[in-house]
Scaffold this motif. Structure first.
Motif, short mmCIF file in Angstrom:
data_model
loop_
_atom_site.label_atom_id
_atom_site.label_comp_id
_atom_site.label_asym_id
_atom_site.label_seq_id
_atom_site.Cartn_x
_atom_site.Cartn_y
_atom_site.Cartn_z
N GLY A 90 0.72 -1.17 -0.20
CA GLY A 90 -0.09 -0.12 0.06
C GLY A 90 0.88 1.26 0.02
N LYS A 91 0.34 2.24 -0.70
CA LYS A 91 1.14 3.64 -0.91
C LYS A 91 0.21 4.84 -0.42
CE LYS A 91 5.18 2.01 -2.15
NZ LYS A 91 6.36 2.20 -1.32
N LEU A 96 2.47 6.70 -6.31
CA LEU A 96 3.46 6.07 -5.73
C LEU A 96 3.17 4.46 -6.15
CD1 LEU A 96 4.13 7.90 -2.53
CD2 LEU A 96 5.41 7.91 -4.27
N VAL A 97 2.09 4.23 -6.35
CA VAL A 97 1.78 2.84 -6.89
C VAL A 97 2.23 2.49 -8.41
CG1 VAL A 97 -0.11 0.98 -7.20
CG2 VAL A 97 -0.28 2.88 -5.38
N ASN A 98 3.10 1.46 -8.61
CA ASN A 98 3.46 1.10 -9.58
C ASN A 98 3.71 -0.30 -9.75
OD1 ASN A 98 6.10 0.57 -8.54
ND2 ASN A 98 6.70 2.86 -8.85
N ALA A 99 4.39 -1.08 -10.80
CA ALA A 99 4.71 -2.26 -10.88
C ALA A 99 5.50 -2.92 -9.83
CB ALA A 99 5.12 -2.92 -12.29
#
Length: 128
Positions: A90-91, A96-99
């Protein structure tokens, strides 16, 4: 028929010394069925040859892997379906969420109607 189970003792996870120990039922598995045995069992139920059955099962694996890796749900009729899932970190923001936040991929099996019926009607028997 019934599924046999045995009883084991387990402590509390993360507690030094195991904490309070409790007893749990776990399945007592009764062997396994190889692809060769599965092929012979299917061969007895229909007119398809063992070579054809093996060819279809190996092709099923290849096609299922290909489709799952593309995000497709693989439906296997009365048996059930397979789909991809994953665990992710979790971000605090969308940006900030990526692979790299994806930590582990899984395949989830969802039982079909006949398997669900079997699960609803299965009996259990405690081992001595």
């Amino acid at each position: 028929m019934s599924i046999r189970f045995k009883v084991i003792q387990r402590g509390q996870p993360g507690v030094v010394g195991g904490g309070v120990k409790k007893y749990y039922a776990i399945p007592s598995l009764n062997g396994e069925m190889t692809l060769a045995e599965l092929t012979k069992a299917i061969e007895k139920l229909c007119t398809v040859t063992g070579a054809d059955i093996r060819a279809v099962l190996y092709a099923l694996v290849d096609v299922a892997i290909d489709r799952l890796s593309n995000g497709t749900i693989v439906r296997l009729g009365e048996l059930g379906s397979l789909r991809m899932s994953f665990n992710a970190e979790g971000k605090s923001s969308w940006d900030l969420v990526n692979a790299a936040t994806i930590k582990k991929a899984n395949v989830i099996f969802t039982p079909g109607p006949r398997v669900k019926e079997m699960l609803a009607n299965v009996k259990f028997e405690k081992e001595n």
